[in-house]
Enzyme design. Structure first.
Site, PDB file in Angstrom:
ATOM      1  N   SER A   9       5.629  -6.382  -9.500  1.00  0.00           N
ATOM      2  CA  SER A   9       4.343  -6.350  -8.802  1.00  0.00           C
ATOM      3  C   SER A   9       3.206  -6.291  -9.819  1.00  0.00           C
ATOM      4  O   SER A   9       3.060  -5.302 -10.547  1.00  0.00           O
ATOM      5  CB  SER A   9       4.275  -5.129  -7.887  1.00  0.00           C
ATOM      6  N   HIS A  34       5.152 -10.802  -7.647  1.00  0.00           N
ATOM      7  CA  HIS A  34       4.724 -10.168  -6.395  1.00  0.00           C
ATOM      8  C   HIS A  34       3.236  -9.849  -6.497  1.00  0.00           C
ATOM      9  O   HIS A  34       2.777  -9.215  -7.455  1.00  0.00           O
ATOM     10  CB  HIS A  34       5.533  -8.893  -6.149  1.00  0.00           C
ATOM     11  N   ASP A  36      -0.065  -8.285  -4.537  1.00  0.00           N
ATOM     12  CA  ASP A  36      -0.495  -7.400  -3.458  1.00  0.00           C
ATOM     13  C   ASP A  36      -1.978  -7.574  -3.182  1.00  0.00           C
ATOM     14  O   ASP A  36      -2.807  -7.215  -4.009  1.00  0.00           O
ATOM     15  CB  ASP A  36      -0.228  -5.947  -3.859  1.00  0.00           C
ATOM     16  N   MET A  38      -5.037  -6.362  -0.834  1.00  0.00           N
ATOM     17  CA  MET A  38      -5.413  -5.252   0.068  1.00  0.00           C
ATOM     18  C   MET A  38      -6.889  -5.373   0.428  1.00  0.00           C
ATOM     19  O   MET A  38      -7.699  -5.740  -0.419  1.00  0.00           O
ATOM     20  CB  MET A  38      -5.202  -3.916  -0.645  1.00  0.00           C
ATOM     21  N   HIS A  67       1.846 -10.673  -0.764  1.00  0.00           N
ATOM     22  CA  HIS A  67       1.990  -9.615   0.256  1.00  0.00           C
ATOM     23  C   HIS A  67       0.591  -9.241   0.724  1.00  0.00           C
ATOM     24  O   HIS A  67      -0.167  -8.602   0.006  1.00  0.00           O
ATOM     25  CB  HIS A  67       2.714  -8.429  -0.415  1.00  0.00           C
ATOM     26  N   MET A  69      -1.843  -7.113   2.702  1.00  0.00           N
ATOM     27  CA  MET A  69      -2.063  -5.841   3.407  1.00  0.00           C
ATOM     28  C   MET A  69      -3.486  -5.893   3.942  1.00  0.00           C
ATOM     29  O   MET A  69      -4.392  -5.188   3.468  1.00  0.00           O
ATOM     30  CB  MET A  69      -1.849  -4.676   2.438  1.00  0.00           C
ATOM     31  N   MET A 138       8.788  -1.778   3.604  1.00  0.00           N
ATOM     32  CA  MET A 138       7.994  -0.893   2.751  1.00  0.00           C
ATOM     33  C   MET A 138       8.758   0.417   2.575  1.00  0.00           C
ATOM     34  O   MET A 138       9.061   1.099   3.559  1.00  0.00           O
ATOM     35  CB  MET A 138       6.630  -0.596   3.381  1.00  0.00           C
ATOM     36  N   GLY A 143      -0.450   0.510  -0.002  1.00  0.00           N
ATOM     37  CA  GLY A 143      -1.805   0.796  -0.472  1.00  0.00           C
ATOM     38  C   GLY A 143      -1.878   1.153  -1.940  1.00  0.00           C
ATOM     39  O   GLY A 143      -2.889   0.890  -2.579  1.00  0.00           O
ATOM     40  N   PHE A 144      -0.813   1.721  -2.473  1.00  0.00           N
ATOM     41  CA  PHE A 144      -0.862   2.190  -3.861  1.00  0.00           C
ATOM     42  C   PHE A 144       0.491   1.992  -4.546  1.00  0.00           C
ATOM     43  O   PHE A 144       1.526   2.112  -3.897  1.00  0.00           O
ATOM     44  CB  PHE A 144      -1.219   3.684  -3.915  1.00  0.00           C
ATOM     45  N   GLY A 145       0.425   1.731  -5.847  1.00  0.00           N
ATOM     46  CA  GLY A 145       1.645   1.731  -6.647  1.00  0.00           C
ATOM     47  C   GLY A 145       1.962   3.160  -7.069  1.00  0.00           C
ATOM     48  O   GLY A 145       1.161   4.075  -6.859  1.00  0.00           O
ATOM     49  N   GLY A 146       3.149   3.339  -7.639  1.00  0.00           N
ATOM     50  CA  GLY A 146       3.502   4.612  -8.257  1.00  0.00           C
ATOM     51  C   GLY A 146       3.844   5.744  -7.304  1.00  0.00           C
ATOM     52  O   GLY A 146       3.857   6.902  -7.714  1.00  0.00           O
ATOM     53  N   ASP A 176      10.017  -2.898  -1.107  1.00  0.00           N
ATOM     54  CA  ASP A 176       8.768  -2.745  -1.864  1.00  0.00           C
ATOM     55  C   ASP A 176       8.299  -1.297  -1.864  1.00  0.00           C
ATOM     56  O   ASP A 176       7.949  -0.751  -0.814  1.00  0.00           O
ATOM     57  CB  ASP A 176       7.703  -3.660  -1.227  1.00  0.00           C
ATOM     58  N   GLY A 177       8.281  -0.707  -3.065  1.00  0.00           N
ATOM     59  CA  GLY A 177       7.731   0.634  -3.225  1.00  0.00           C
ATOM     60  C   GLY A 177       8.727   1.621  -3.797  1.00  0.00           C
ATOM     61  O   GLY A 177       9.800   1.832  -3.228  1.00  0.00           O
ATOM     62  N   GLY A 198       6.776  -2.306  -9.423  1.00  0.00           N
ATOM     63  CA  GLY A 198       5.488  -2.330 -10.104  1.00  0.00           C
ATOM     64  C   GLY A 198       5.469  -1.385 -11.285  1.00  0.00           C
ATOM     65  O   GLY A 198       5.724  -1.770 -12.426  1.00  0.00           O
TER      66      GLY A 198
HETATM   67  C1  DX5 Z   1       2.204  -1.019  -2.408  1.00  0.00           C
HETATM   68  C2  DX5 Z   1       2.516  -2.418  -2.852  1.00  0.00           C
HETATM   69  C3  DX5 Z   1       3.600  -2.502  -3.853  1.00  0.00           C
HETATM   70  C4  DX5 Z   1       3.328  -1.752  -5.139  1.00  0.00           C
HETATM   71  C5  DX5 Z   1       4.657  -1.233  -5.604  1.00  0.00           C
HETATM   72  O1  DX5 Z   1       1.368  -1.034  -1.330  1.00  0.00           O
HETATM   73  O2  DX5 Z   1       2.908  -3.226  -1.754  1.00  0.00           O
HETATM   74  O3  DX5 Z   1       3.979  -3.851  -4.118  1.00  0.00           O
HETATM   75  O4  DX5 Z   1       2.756  -2.545  -6.142  1.00  0.00           O
HETATM   76  O5  DX5 Z   1       4.443  -0.405  -6.683  1.00  0.00           O
HETATM   77  P1  DX5 Z   1       5.547   0.611  -7.225  1.00  0.00           P
HETATM   78  O6  DX5 Z   1       6.744  -0.221  -7.616  1.00  0.00           O
HETATM   79  O7  DX5 Z   1       4.852   1.265  -8.372  1.00  0.00           O
HETATM   80  O8  DX5 Z   1       5.872   1.548  -6.097  1.00  0.00           O
HETATM   81 ZN    ZN Z   2       3.755  -5.305  -2.204  1.00  0.00          ZN
END
Ligand code: DX5
Ligand code: ZN
Length: 219
Positions: A9, A34, A36, A38, A67, A69, A138, A143-146, A176-177, A198
Site C-alpha cells: 500500500s 495498492h 488508497d 480517501m 481502493h 474509501m 478490511m 482510514g489509516f495505516g499502521g 487489507d489492514g 502498508g
Molecule cells: C486503510 C487502507 C490500507 C492501509 C493499510 O484504510 O485501506 O490499505 O494502507 O495499511 P497497514 O498495512 O499499515 O495496515
Molecule cells: Zn486499502
C-alpha cells in the site's frame, strides 16, 4: 497451494520519494500497487487524489489496485479508468445500487471489487457475489495505516470462501489492514488470495526483502 499475491500500500510510502518507492515495488516480487483514495467523509482521513494516481501510473507497470474509501464512488469510475486503474474497489457501505456500480466498473474495462468494513457481514454479498471479481475484507477500520489486525477476520475469510464455492463464483479474496509476516500464512490458509501491506513493508529496513518474506510465508 499457489503463492499469494502481495499488494504494497503506497499510503505508507515516502511521498517525497514516491518514484523511488514505486520503483522499489516494481523491482520486487510484489504483484500490484495498492492505492488508497480517501475523501474525509466516508473515512475520517484524506489521503491523495487524481494527480498523485496519475504520477503513480507514470512510473508503474504492475497493475494499479485502487481502493476507493469515498461516498458515491459512481461519480469517479470513468476518471479512475482513465488514470490507469486495473482494479477498482468500492465500499459496500458507500453504494446504494451496488449491482449498477459493479457493471459500470466492468464496462470501463476494470476488475470490480467490493470492500467490506469490519462490521459488515459477508452474507450480504450472497446475491451479488457472482458479479464481483474481488472482495476486499478490511481487517482494520478503514482510514489509516499502521493499525492492529482484527482477529475476527479469519472467520470472515473462511465464511466468504465457503460462499464463493457454494455459488461457483470466481471471486478472489483480498485482505487489507494490519497484515504482517505473522498473520500472512494463516490468512492464506483461511482462503485469502491477495494481501495488502502498508506499514509492515515501507517501515521495514529492507522493503524488497519484506515483500519477498510475505510472499514466501504463504508458499
Ligand atoms: C486503510 C487502507 C490500507 C492501509 C493499510 O484504510 O485501506 O490499505 O494502507 O495499511 P497497514 O498495512 O499499515 O495496515
Ligand atoms: Zn486499502
Amino acid at each position: 497451494m499457489s503463492k499469494i499475491k502481495i499488494a504494497p500500500s503506497l499510503l505508507a510510502a515516502d511521498f517525497g520519494n514516491l518514484q523511488r518507492d514505486i520503483e522499489m515495488v516494481e523491482n520486487s516480487t510484489a504483484d500490484w500497487h495498492h492505492i488508497d483514495v480517501m475523501d474525509g467523509v466516508f473515512v475520517p482521513n484524506i489521503s491523495y487524489g487524481m494527480p498523485v494516481v496519475k504520477t503513480i501510473n507514470t512510473h508503474a507497470k504492475k497493475p494499479l489496485d485502487v481502493h476507493l474509501m469515498i461516498v458515491d464512488p459512481d461519480r469517479y469510475i470513468k476518471t479512475f479508468a482513465d488514470l490507469g486503474a486495473a482494479n477498482l474497489t468500492v465500499h459496500y457501505e458507500a453504494c446504494t445500487h451496488l449491482h449498477r456500480t459493479l457493471q459500470a466498473i466492468k464496462a470501463e474495462g476494470m476488475k470490480a471489487g467490493v470492500a467490506l468494513n469490519p462490521h459488515t457481514n459477508i452474507n450480504l454479498l450472497e446475491d451479488i457475489i457472482n458479479d464481483i471479481d474481488i472482495v476486499l475484507i478490511m481487517s482494520v477500520n478503514p482510514g489509516f495505516g499502521g493499525q492492529s489486525f482484527i482477529e475476527n477476520t479469519y472467520t470472515k475469510v473462511k465464511a466468504l470462501k465457503a460462499l464463493i464455492q457454494k455459488k461457483g463464483a470466481n471471486t478472489i479474496i483480498e485482505i487489507d489492514g494490519g497484515v504482517t509476516a505473522s498473520n500472512a500464512k494463516a490468512l492464506h490458509d483461511a482462503g485469502a488470495d491477495v494481501l495488502v501491506a502498508g506499514s509492515f513493508v515501507f517501515n521495514s529496513e529492507n522493503p524488497t526483502q519484506t515483500i519477498k518474506e510475505l510472499k514466501e510465508a504463504t508458499a
